[in-house]
Each structure stands twice: as structure tokens, then as C-alpha cells.
Design an enzyme around this catalytic site. Structure first.
Site, PDB file in Angstrom:
ATOM      1  N   CYS A   2       0.854  -1.183   0.000  1.00 46.18           N
ATOM      2  CA  CYS A   2       0.000   0.000   0.000  1.00 46.18           C
ATOM      3  C   CYS A   2       0.893   1.237   0.000  1.00 46.18           C
ATOM      4  O   CYS A   2       2.072   1.161   0.301  1.00 46.18           O
ATOM      5  CB  CYS A   2      -0.861   0.028   1.253  1.00 46.18           C
ATOM      6  SG  CYS A   2      -1.794  -1.482   1.488  1.00 46.18           S
ATOM      7  N   ARG A  27       1.460   1.874  -5.935  1.00 48.39           N
ATOM      8  CA  ARG A  27       1.707   0.839  -4.921  1.00 48.39           C
ATOM      9  C   ARG A  27       0.454   0.037  -4.583  1.00 48.39           C
ATOM     10  O   ARG A  27       0.527  -1.009  -3.941  1.00 48.39           O
ATOM     11  CB  ARG A  27       2.225   1.484  -3.636  1.00 48.39           C
ATOM     12  CG  ARG A  27       3.525   2.217  -3.802  1.00 48.39           C
ATOM     13  CD  ARG A  27       3.940   2.843  -2.484  1.00 48.39           C
ATOM     14  NE  ARG A  27       4.262   1.816  -1.524  1.00 48.39           N
ATOM     15  CZ  ARG A  27       5.460   1.283  -1.364  1.00 48.39           C
ATOM     16  NH1 ARG A  27       6.458   1.690  -2.099  1.00 48.39           N
ATOM     17  NH2 ARG A  27       5.661   0.348  -0.460  1.00 48.39           N
ATOM     18  N   TRP A  76      -3.847  -1.852  -1.388  1.00 47.38           N
ATOM     19  CA  TRP A  76      -3.843  -3.102  -2.155  1.00 47.38           C
ATOM     20  C   TRP A  76      -4.241  -4.157  -1.148  1.00 47.38           C
ATOM     21  O   TRP A  76      -3.486  -4.488  -0.242  1.00 47.38           O
ATOM     22  CB  TRP A  76      -2.445  -3.352  -2.713  1.00 47.38           C
ATOM     23  CG  TRP A  76      -2.392  -4.446  -3.717  1.00 47.38           C
ATOM     24  CD1 TRP A  76      -2.605  -4.337  -5.063  1.00 47.38           C
ATOM     25  CD2 TRP A  76      -2.082  -5.820  -3.478  1.00 47.38           C
ATOM     26  NE1 TRP A  76      -2.460  -5.558  -5.664  1.00 47.38           N
ATOM     27  CE2 TRP A  76      -2.141  -6.489  -4.718  1.00 47.38           C
ATOM     28  CE3 TRP A  76      -1.778  -6.570  -2.346  1.00 47.38           C
ATOM     29  CZ2 TRP A  76      -1.906  -7.849  -4.852  1.00 47.38           C
ATOM     30  CZ3 TRP A  76      -1.536  -7.927  -2.473  1.00 47.38           C
ATOM     31  CH2 TRP A  76      -1.605  -8.547  -3.730  1.00 47.38           C
ATOM     32  N   ASN A 102       0.569  -0.339   6.117  1.00 49.29           N
ATOM     33  CA  ASN A 102       1.043  -1.065   4.939  1.00 49.29           C
ATOM     34  C   ASN A 102       1.703  -2.336   5.450  1.00 49.29           C
ATOM     35  O   ASN A 102       2.651  -2.258   6.222  1.00 49.29           O
ATOM     36  CB  ASN A 102       2.058  -0.204   4.173  1.00 49.29           C
ATOM     37  CG  ASN A 102       2.789  -0.992   3.109  1.00 49.29           C
ATOM     38  OD1 ASN A 102       2.257  -1.969   2.573  1.00 49.29           O
ATOM     39  ND2 ASN A 102       4.008  -0.578   2.801  1.00 49.29           N
ATOM     40  N   GLY A 103       1.192  -3.499   5.034  1.00 49.09           N
ATOM     41  CA  GLY A 103       1.789  -4.755   5.485  1.00 49.09           C
ATOM     42  C   GLY A 103       0.725  -5.730   5.941  1.00 49.09           C
ATOM     43  O   GLY A 103      -0.451  -5.593   5.602  1.00 49.09           O
ATOM     44  N   GLU A 485      10.303 -12.550 -20.508  1.00 50.64           N
ATOM     45  CA  GLU A 485       9.893 -11.189 -20.158  1.00 50.64           C
ATOM     46  C   GLU A 485       8.788 -10.696 -21.093  1.00 50.64           C
ATOM     47  O   GLU A 485       7.819 -10.062 -20.653  1.00 50.64           O
ATOM     48  CB  GLU A 485      11.125 -10.261 -20.191  1.00 50.64           C
ATOM     49  CG  GLU A 485      10.857  -8.773 -20.068  1.00 50.64           C
ATOM     50  CD  GLU A 485      10.227  -8.353 -18.737  1.00 50.64           C
ATOM     51  OE1 GLU A 485      10.015  -9.191 -17.865  1.00 50.64           O
ATOM     52  OE2 GLU A 485       9.910  -7.152 -18.617  1.00 50.64           O
ATOM     53  N   LYS A 489       5.127  -9.495 -19.683  1.00 51.49           N
ATOM     54  CA  LYS A 489       4.547  -8.168 -19.941  1.00 51.49           C
ATOM     55  C   LYS A 489       3.123  -8.305 -20.477  1.00 51.49           C
ATOM     56  O   LYS A 489       2.223  -7.583 -20.089  1.00 51.49           O
ATOM     57  CB  LYS A 489       5.386  -7.377 -20.960  1.00 51.49           C
ATOM     58  CG  LYS A 489       6.697  -6.849 -20.471  1.00 51.49           C
ATOM     59  CD  LYS A 489       6.603  -5.595 -19.621  1.00 51.49           C
ATOM     60  CE  LYS A 489       6.608  -5.911 -18.156  1.00 51.49           C
ATOM     61  NZ  LYS A 489       7.792  -6.184 -17.477  1.00 51.49           N
ATOM     62  N   GLU A 492       0.673  -9.478 -17.796  1.00 51.18           N
ATOM     63  CA  GLU A 492       0.440  -8.453 -16.781  1.00 51.18           C
ATOM     64  C   GLU A 492      -0.514  -7.366 -17.216  1.00 51.18           C
ATOM     65  O   GLU A 492      -1.409  -7.005 -16.475  1.00 51.18           O
ATOM     66  CB  GLU A 492       1.762  -7.704 -16.530  1.00 51.18           C
ATOM     67  CG  GLU A 492       2.654  -8.227 -15.519  1.00 51.18           C
ATOM     68  CD  GLU A 492       3.764  -7.232 -15.258  1.00 51.18           C
ATOM     69  OE1 GLU A 492       4.584  -7.002 -16.167  1.00 51.18           O
ATOM     70  OE2 GLU A 492       3.803  -6.694 -14.157  1.00 51.18           O
ATOM     71  N   HIS A 508      10.494 -30.535 -27.369  1.00 49.72           N
ATOM     72  CA  HIS A 508      10.323 -31.415 -26.217  1.00 49.72           C
ATOM     73  C   HIS A 508       8.928 -31.267 -25.606  1.00 49.72           C
ATOM     74  O   HIS A 508       8.715 -31.659 -24.468  1.00 49.72           O
ATOM     75  CB  HIS A 508      11.400 -31.125 -25.174  1.00 49.72           C
ATOM     76  CG  HIS A 508      12.781 -31.357 -25.698  1.00 49.72           C
ATOM     77  ND1 HIS A 508      13.288 -32.618 -25.924  1.00 49.72           N
ATOM     78  CD2 HIS A 508      13.736 -30.486 -26.108  1.00 49.72           C
ATOM     79  CE1 HIS A 508      14.519 -32.511 -26.428  1.00 49.72           C
ATOM     80  NE2 HIS A 508      14.802 -31.228 -26.544  1.00 49.72           N
ATOM     81  N   LYS A 611       2.845  -2.338  -7.623  1.00 48.07           N
ATOM     82  CA  LYS A 611       4.228  -2.164  -8.076  1.00 48.07           C
ATOM     83  C   LYS A 611       5.224  -2.821  -7.132  1.00 48.07           C
ATOM     84  O   LYS A 611       6.188  -3.430  -7.557  1.00 48.07           O
ATOM     85  CB  LYS A 611       4.513  -0.667  -8.183  1.00 48.07           C
ATOM     86  CG  LYS A 611       5.920  -0.341  -8.618  1.00 48.07           C
ATOM     87  CD  LYS A 611       6.000  -0.246 -10.104  1.00 48.07           C
ATOM     88  CE  LYS A 611       7.405  -0.055 -10.611  1.00 48.07           C
ATOM     89  NZ  LYS A 611       7.620  -0.873 -11.812  1.00 48.07           N
TER      90      LYS A 611
HETATM   91  C1  F6R Z   1       6.818  -7.016 -13.851  1.00 45.41           C
HETATM   92  C2  F6R Z   1       7.263  -6.498 -12.570  1.00 45.41           C
HETATM   93  C3  F6R Z   1       7.477  -7.465 -11.453  1.00 45.41           C
HETATM   94  C4  F6R Z   1       8.706  -7.037 -10.633  1.00 45.41           C
HETATM   95  C5  F6R Z   1       8.846  -7.916  -9.389  1.00 45.41           C
HETATM   96  C6  F6R Z   1      10.055  -7.534  -8.576  1.00 45.41           C
HETATM   97  O1  F6R Z   1       6.662  -6.001 -14.788  1.00 45.41           O
HETATM   98  O2  F6R Z   1       7.441  -5.330 -12.407  1.00 45.41           O
HETATM   99  O3  F6R Z   1       7.612  -8.773 -11.909  1.00 45.41           O
HETATM  100  O4  F6R Z   1       9.837  -7.134 -11.439  1.00 45.41           O
HETATM  101  O5  F6R Z   1       7.693  -7.785  -8.599  1.00 45.41           O
HETATM  102  O6  F6R Z   1       9.988  -6.205  -8.154  1.00 45.41           O
HETATM  103  P1  F6R Z   1      11.276  -5.450  -7.664  1.00 45.41           P
HETATM  104  O7  F6R Z   1      12.174  -5.294  -8.836  1.00 45.41           O
HETATM  105  O8  F6R Z   1      10.796  -4.143  -7.131  1.00 45.41           O
HETATM  106  O9  F6R Z   1      11.893  -6.319  -6.611  1.00 45.41           O
END
Ligand code: F6R
Length: 616
Positions: A2, A27, A76, A102-103, A485, A489, A492, A508, A611
Site C-alpha cells: 500500500c 503501490r 492493495w 502497509n503490510g 519477459e 509483460k 500483466e 520437447h 508495483k
Molecule cells: C513485472 C514487474 C514485477 C517485478 C517484481 C520484482 O513487470 O514489475 O515482476 O519485477 O515484482 O519487483 P522489484 O524489482 O521491485 O523487486
């Protein structure tokens, strides 16, 4: 998970809180709320489920005039769904105290039972309200917010940053941190609290990172930091590297679009100052001592999600240049496998936020076992770099979009620099290889600009593919993590089923997925620098094409070998094999963004995601 903000000072309190929440919304964005000491001297709360815009509507319908003390929260959800009632702030002491969190409080069930047995009525399903009621009860008994807050904080298990204020002590916000981030913003006659510096950077760039298990109390004139027992602790101030403009959208349609565009500068800034007389030299690593670096016999990179894919790309380069075996492990798997570690092991954590709980816990585990820890991080003074033996910061600037883009390419850059530094110190890197890599870095920003310029072509491709239900990505060597990756993306932000495969793995099993019209992105290695891999990937393309796949080939300019088999070809500038990922990922980022946009989704704030994942 959060975002939290606190304000004390003479300026418009509601605006200060909303300003902070706007920048922290990345966040968490399933509900938002504020509490202020109002004109009557009481606590007024406005909170609502949904994005911050809904709270702003509520404030327009039902304004509140605040008098200089307030807290704000963007949520969140963890305990209790994202409803108006569960939104923070929560109240205690008959509505005289407001608190945000937050937590996760892990012992909340037993604390809740204690309150209920005491006849306390709880209106929400949250762990936060339990804490608010506990602090409220203590204030009623002790008559002092700080004492009450300290008494309760010591009883909590789990992870938390807490902010609280009481109507009988206006002009004061108390806060505590335990495994969740907390920073203080030092203003002129006003002070702030935030989950990160974005909460107050438009007002001040002077900040203090609050340490683990500390309490910070702010008033307009002073900041006091103590441990949980009330003993004063020393703290030092730092200057935030970026300004408020860097955290604004600046005319772009989304933060993600802005951040994709910023990648050439993010990479350039990460390299800046780390090449001396043509050789890579990272002072933070030198500080560990060259002897210690020479003794390292194994490197484990730990990270989650996109950062782990950056780790995978980096592992190839570090191994090649420093000749140390490198493995990549997901942070949340690391400690459960009882890893074999020694004082000659180096653990490199990769984290944009520096607060990801899984990664932080893995780093702590490594520290306890006496290994050397290096943090690759994008957030100044975050917890992970502060806990680690050395911090190699990526200088990508604030990344706001939930989907990571510029942090990813900056992370690969930092890992490559670490590989080059280790290779130099250990004598495993030839002068030619070193000069070549440095030259590649010098040319990279311009080449990345060309990769960014594939946007138009990708937008058209995405337009035609808006109804696609599944997309596959294939890559080999450093192209493999890029395939992973690209798939992440798409999942997500476009909510499309996507998978990345190592091209060699296709036969395989995964080739059974190929059906008529199945879109497959293929990352084709350079025929100049990797002719063997190139020919293998061209064979893979032929195999899937023969089974009806729609092939989108990402190639270096001038590679014509794939033309007969590809439906679409995206051309990127020439680069050495290890540097291709930094270009190849860019069209994949655009593709996800464009498909998300075509589906009318919120590119920056995808559903169910936040995030910074600060719970395990
Ligand atoms: C994907 C993304 C997440 C972060 C992951 C780690 O676009 O952003 O997969 O890479 O949650 O986050 P950090 O880098 O902040 O530890």
C-alpha cells in the site's frame, strides 16, 4: 503493497495528502482514504473503494477543511476485500484516533479475539482496524499517543508501516516500521512521512530513511526517531536524486509509454561514472576489497519477476567475463531449498523497489549465512541496498508504471557492469573484450532509440492482433529470458495468455501448442556474432511455420535468412550478442502496451497487481 503519506504543517493538508497519494497510487489502487484533524478539532475521514479518482470525487461532493495534520492511504487489499469499510484509515478511541497501515499483521486473529472479548466492536475485516482499536484503547488508558503506539507496536508480528494521529495531539503524526518501507520528508515548517520519497518530492527533496524497528514522530518543527522502546536513534539525511517532474507523466499517454522511451537515458545514466580510462570501475564494489572479490567462487542472483529475468540475462555476461559460475534463483524459493552457501559465495539481489519482501527475506537469509551481498536497486536508500554489503544503484529514475520496463534494461546494464568489474579485478577479462563491451555501452543509447522507434510498426501489428487469445515467445541464450519477459509483460497488462520458451525446448513438448494462426514471436540471434545459434533458431522458425504458426521475427538489420518464413519482421540495429537483449525487449514492451491499449485496459495499473510487493 500500500502507499502511505503523512503531513504536518501550515499548507493545504488535503492537497498535500492527495498529492502524495497520486504519486504513490502505483503501490496499490483498490481503495484510498484520508483522515485529517478538522476545523472542529475532531477527526474527519473520507475513504472509498476504487482508484484515487473516486476518493477525489468524494472529496468534491463532501469536502473537509483540515487544519494541518493528516494521513492518507492507497490500498492493495490483503485482509478483507476492497470495500469502502475496509479502506483505510481506521478509527480507534471512539473516533478520536485514525491509523493507516502497509503490510500484514500476522497475529491479528488473536488480537482481534482479545478486543472482542473486551467488548470492542470492529466494523471491518481488516487487521488494520484491530491495530487502530488497540492503540485507541492504550491512549484511553495512558493519555499519551506515543506511549500507546509504542506499547502496541511491540505486540505486533508480521510486517508493517503504521501511521497514526490523535485529535487530542494535533500537529503530530507517529509512525513505525517493521519490514515495510518508511521515509521522512524534511520540509520548511512542515514535515512528511511516506512509503517512498515520491510521497513528498514535489515539496522537498530532503529525506531520512527510517531504519528497521524504529518509530518516527513528526511535528511541523521537528522529527524525532526512536527505537520501539523510546530510546533516541541517530539518523542522517539524504538528498533525493530526482525531482517531481521525473515522477510525472509529462504528456505521455501512460507512465509505461514514458518509461519505455526513457530507456536510452536510463542505461546511459547507469553506466555514467563507472567507466574510468576505458575500464569499468564500480566504487561500491571496490569498497568490498579486491581480495574479497577474487575469492568469490560462486554467484547466486536472487530476484522476482522481471528482475529475475534481468538476472538471467546478466548471468550469461557475468559468467563469460568473470568466469565465475552464476545461477539465478527466485527469491521466494531461495531459502526453502537450504542452499549450499559459503563465505566465498556472492549473492546479488536485483530489485527495482528495493523493498520486495521475498527478495529482502532472501537477502537477510544470505547475510545470516555470512555470504557477500550486493544489491542492484533503483530506489535510493531502500531497505535491500541498505542491508547489503554493497549497493550498485541503477539510475533509471522513478518507475511508476506497474509493468517494469526501464528498470529492467537498467538492471541488465548494472549486472553487466558488475561482470566487467569482476572480470577486470580477477584478471579473467581480456583487454579486447573489455574495450569491446565499453564500446557497446557507448553505442547503446542511440541503438535503443532506434529500438524505441519500432513503436509505430508494433502498434500496427498489435492493432491486427487485438483479439489474440494466446501468444508464444521463443528465444535462445540471452534471448530466452527476453522471451520470458515478453510473455510476462503481455500477461500483466493485456491479460493475454502468453508463454516464453527456450527455442531448443520447443520440440520437447511446447510445439504441440502450435496450431493454425498461433502468433509466435521469435528472437533471432545475430548471424554475424552467433552464427550457430542463428541457424538453429532459423530451423525452429521453419518447424513452427510448417505447423501453421504466425511468425513475428525480431532480427538484426540485414538478416534476410528468416524472410521466407516470417509473417512480420522487426529489425533492430546491430549489436554484440550479449547486448541484443537490451534492444530486443523494447518492441516486446511496446507490443504489450499496445495490446493493452487496444483492449481498453489501464496500462499503468493492471488488475490485481501492485508495483511493490511488500508481503511474502
Ligand atoms: C513485472 C514487474 C514485477 C517485478 C517484481 C520484482 O513487470 O514489475 O515482476 O519485477 O515484482 O519487483 P522489484 O524489482 O521491485 O523487486
Amino acid at each position: 503493497m500500500c502507499g502511505i503519506v503523512g503531513y504536518v504543517g501550515p499548507n493545504d493538508t488535503v492537497e498535500a495528502l492527495l498529492n502524495g497519494l497520486r504519486r504513490l497510487e502505483y503501490r496499490g489502487y483498490d481503495s484510498a482514504g484520508i483522515a485529517v484533524v478538522d476545523e472542529t478539532g475532531g477527526i474527519s475521514v473520507r475513504k472509498r473503494s476504487g482508484k484515487l479518482a473516486r476518493l477525489e470525487e468524494l472529496l468534491a461532493e463532501n469536502p473537509v477543511s483540515a487544519t494541518g495534520t493528516g494521513i492518507g492511504h492507497t490500498r492493495w487489499a490483503t485482509h478483507g476485500g476492497p470495500t469502502d469499510v475496509n479502506a483505510h484509515p481506521h478509527l480507534g478511541d471512539d473516533g478520536k484516533l485514525a491509523l493507516i497501515h502497509n503490510g500484514i499483521v500476522e497475529n491479528f486473529a488473536e488480537l482481534r479475539a482479545e478486543l472482542e472479548a473486551d467488548g470492542v466492536e470492529l466494523v471491518s475485516e481488516t487487521d488494520t482496524e484491530v491495530v487502530a482499536k488497540l492503540v485507541g484503547r492504550e491512549v484511553a488508558e495512558t493519555g499519551d499517543l506515543e506511549t500507546a503506539f509504542r506499547n502496541v507496536v511491540k505486540r505486533l508480528h508480521g510486517t508493517f508501516t503504521l501511521l497514526a494521529m490523535h485529535r487530542d495531539e494535533p500537529g503530530k503524526v507517529v509512525s513505525a516500521r517493521h519490514h515495510s518501507p518508511l521515509v521522512v520528508g524534511l520540509g520548511d515548517g512542515e514535515n512528511f512521512l511516506g512509503s517512498d520519497v515520491a510521497a513528498f518530492v514535489s515539496a522537498t527533496r530532503r529525506a531520512v530513511a527510517v531504519d528497521e524497528d524504529n518509530i518516527a514522530v513528526i511535528t511541523p518543527e521537528e522529527v524525532r526517531i526512536t527505537d520501539f522502546d523510546g530510546n533516541p536513534v541517530e539518523y542522517s539525511e539524504f538528498e533525493v536524486e530526482w525531482d517531481a517532474d521525473a515522477a510525472d507523466k509529462g504528456g505521455w499517454s501512460s507512465f509505461m509509454a514514458k518509461e519505455i522511451n526513457e530507456q536510452p537515458e536510463a542505461v546511459e545514466n547507469t553506466v555514467r561514472g563507472r567507466v574510468v580510462d576505458g575500464l569499468v570501475d564500480i566504487p561500491e564494489l571496490s569498497a568490498l576489497g579486491d581480495d574479497r572479490l577474487r575469492e568469490i567462487d560462486r554467484i547466486i542472483i536472487i530476484a522476482c519477476g522481471t528482475a529475475s529475468y534481468a538476472g538471467q540475462v546478466g548471468s550469461y555476461a557475468i559468467e563469460q567475463w568473470a568466469r565465475i559460475p552464476v545461477e539465478v534463483q527466485l527469491s521466494h524459493e531461495f531459502r526453502y531449498r537450504d542452499p549450499v552457501l559459503s563465505d566465498r559465495t556472492m549473492v546479488i539481489s536485483v530489485s527495482q523497489s528495493g523493498e520486495t519482501m521475498d527478495t529482502l527475506m532472501a537477502v537477510k537469509y544470505a547475510i545470516e549465512r555470512g555470504v557477500t551481498t550486493v544489491s542492484v536497486c533503483n530506489t535510493q536508500s531502500a531497505t535491500i541496498p541498505r542491508e547489503s554489503d554493497a549497493a550498485v544503484y541503477t539510475h533509471a529514475g522513478p518507475e511508476v508504471a506497474v509493468a517494469s520496463t526501464k528498470a529492467f534494461t537498467a538492471q541488465i546494464t548494472a549486472l553487466y557492469l558488475i561482470g566487467l568489474h569482476l572480470g577486470r579485478v580477477r584478471g579473467t577479462l581480456s583487454a579486447e573484450a573489455s574495450a569491446e563491451a565499453v564500446q557497446q555501452f557507448a553505442e547503446l543509447p542511440e541503438k535503443m532509440r532506434e529500438a524505441v522507434a519500432t513503436h509505430e510498426q508494433i502498434a500496427q501489428l498489435a492493432h491486427w492482433m487485438a483479439d489474440t487469445r494466446s501468444v508464444l515467445f521463443l528465444g535462445r541464450h540471452v534471448g530466452y529470458p527476453i522471451a520470458l519477459e515478453g510473455a510476462l509483460k503481455l500477461k500483466e497488462i493485456a491479460y493475454i495468455h502468453a508463454e516464453g520458451f527456450a527455442a531448443g525446448e520447443l520440440k520437447h513438448g511446447p510445439i504441440a501448442l502450435i496450431d493454425h494462426g498461433q502468433p509466435v514471436f521469435v528472437l533471432v540471434p545475430s548471424p554475424r556474432t552467433a552464427p550457430l545459434m542463428h541457424s538453429k533458431v532459423v530451423s525452429n522458425i521453419q518447424e513452427i511455420r510448417a505447423r501453421g504458426a504466425r511468425v513475428i521475427a525480431i532480427v538484426e538489420v540485414g538478416d534476410t535468412a528468416v524472410l521466407p518464413y516470417a509473417d512480420d519482421v522487426i529489425r533492430l540495429p546491430l549489436a554484440d550478442a550479449l547486448f541484443e537483449p537490451l534492444l530486443e525487449v523494447v518492441p516486446l514492451q511496446w507490443f504489450a502496451l499496445e495490446l493493452s491499449t487496444a483492449k481498453g485496459l489501464d496500462v499503468d495499473q493492471p488488475r490485481n497487481l501492485a508495483k511493490s510487493v511488500t508481503v511474502e
